[in-house]
Scaffold this motif. Sequence first.
Motif, PDB file in Angstrom:
ATOM      1  N   ASP A 204      39.498  30.374  43.086  1.00 41.17           N
ATOM      2  CA  ASP A 204      39.180  30.490  41.665  1.00 41.17           C
ATOM      3  C   ASP A 204      39.277  29.112  41.039  1.00 41.17           C
ATOM      4  OD1 ASP A 204      39.075  33.247  41.970  1.00 41.17           O
ATOM      5  OD2 ASP A 204      40.037  33.604  40.041  1.00 41.17           O
ATOM      6  N   LYS A 295      34.216  31.610  40.699  1.00 43.32           N
ATOM      7  CA  LYS A 295      34.943  32.135  41.858  1.00 43.32           C
ATOM      8  C   LYS A 295      34.282  31.667  43.149  1.00 43.32           C
ATOM      9  CE  LYS A 295      36.992  36.135  41.826  1.00 43.32           C
ATOM     10  NZ  LYS A 295      38.392  35.829  41.487  1.00 43.32           N
ATOM     11  N   GLY A 317      32.258  42.661  46.964  1.00 42.53           N
ATOM     12  CA  GLY A 317      32.446  42.367  45.540  1.00 42.53           C
ATOM     13  C   GLY A 317      33.463  41.267  45.304  1.00 42.53           C
ATOM     14  N   GLN A 319      33.332  38.453  44.027  1.00 41.69           N
ATOM     15  CA  GLN A 319      33.289  37.772  42.724  1.00 41.69           C
ATOM     16  C   GLN A 319      34.185  38.430  41.680  1.00 41.69           C
ATOM     17  OE1 GLN A 319      30.644  38.931  44.456  1.00 41.69           O
ATOM     18  NE2 GLN A 319      28.926  37.485  44.424  1.00 41.69           N
ATOM     19  N   LYS A 320      34.618  39.659  41.961  1.00 42.69           N
ATOM     20  CA  LYS A 320      35.413  40.389  40.978  1.00 42.69           C
ATOM     21  C   LYS A 320      36.844  40.656  41.450  1.00 42.69           C
ATOM     22  CE  LYS A 320      31.379  42.702  38.985  1.00 42.69           C
ATOM     23  NZ  LYS A 320      30.751  44.014  38.652  1.00 42.69           N
ATOM     24  N   GLU A 327      43.937  35.479  36.533  1.00 43.80           N
ATOM     25  CA  GLU A 327      43.273  36.345  35.568  1.00 43.80           C
ATOM     26  C   GLU A 327      44.081  36.427  34.282  1.00 43.80           C
ATOM     27  OE1 GLU A 327      40.353  37.370  36.010  1.00 43.80           O
ATOM     28  OE2 GLU A 327      40.142  36.905  38.119  1.00 43.80           O
TER      29      GLU A 327
END
Length: 327
Positions: A204, A295, A317, A319-320, A327
Motif C-alpha cells: 500500500d 495498492k 480482489g 485491490q480491496k 486503512e
Amino acid sequence: MLRICCVAIFLLMVLTLGVTNTHANDAFPNARKPTSREDLKYWLENMVVFHDFTVDEIQQATGLEQSDIQIAIKGLKLKPGSNSNTKPNAPLLIKPYPGGRHPRIGFLEGAIHPQRETKISVFTPWDQSSYVVLDIPEAIWSNLGLTYLAHTHVPTIWSKQNIELPQMEWTRHKSGMLSLLRKLPNGIQFHTVVVPRKDAVLMDMLLTNGTDKPLSKLHVQNCAMLKMAKGFSQQNNANKVFRAPYAACKSESGNHWIIMAWSPCFKTWGNQKCPCLHSDPIFPDCPPGETTHIKGWFSFFTGTNIEAEFDRIDQLGWQKIPMKGVE
C-alpha cells in the motif's frame, strides 16, 4: 570467555563507527555506518546471510574497514546462504535492501547513488539465494515537477533548491511488515507499507497533501529489478508480458514467473538494460489536507499459462484487501 571477547569486539566496533555520523567517508559516499551494536548485527546478518555480500560489497554499503568487517562476521558466526526458510506456511521472505551492491546490471547512469530506504528484497520461493529488488517508490511526479527520486539521475524540485533529503530506513515490524513514512519539505508525505503473505507480497502507498494547493498528475514509478533473480536477468523484453496492471517476467526454464501489479495503473513496461519490470500507478488528484491511496501486488508463479494466473489474481480482489495500520 569467548562471549566476553565477542562483546569486547562489538564495543570496539561501536566506538569505531561513530554513532552520530551515518555517512561513512568520501571513498564510499553512499555508505551508511551502523549506528549501534544492534544495528551492526542486523545489517551484517542481512548482507551476509541473506544477500550473500562479499566483504567489498559490505564495505561499499557501510564504509567500514574490511578487517573490522571480517572480525565482526567471525564474531557473529555468520554464514552466507544460511537463510533457508523451511516452514511450510511461512510468508514470502522480504528484507530491506542494504545497498552496496547496485541492484541493476545496466543503465547505471540512470541510477546514481541509489538510496536503500525505498528498496526491499523479495526472495524467490524456489531458490532463496535469488531475490528481486523492489524500488517503491522509485519516483513520484506531480504538477509541481519531479517531487521525489530514489537515486541521483535528473534534478528534482528539491535538488534544484539545493535541498538534500535526510536518509531514512524501513521500520521493521514484529509481524514481518515493513513501512516507511517520509515527509517532504513542502508538507507532502508518502507512506509505503509492505506485508508478506505465503502467496504474495501486498503493498500500500498513501500520499498526503500537506500543502495549501491541490496536487495533480501524481504519477509514480515502481520498479522490480531482476539482476539477482537467477534465470530472469536477460537484458531484453522478450521474456516479459505486460497486461496492465500486471507486468511479468518468465524464467529461462519457462516455468517460473515474477509478477508485479499496482492499481490504479497508467503504464506497464520494462527497461531491458536494467533489466526490470514496471507497473506504474497514478494517485488520484489530492486536495489540500487530504490523503490518496494506491495498492500493489507482487507474487511468484510456477506454471506456463500466465494469462490464466493474471485472471486468478484478479479474482482475489487484491485491490480491496485491507491492511492493518493503513486503512
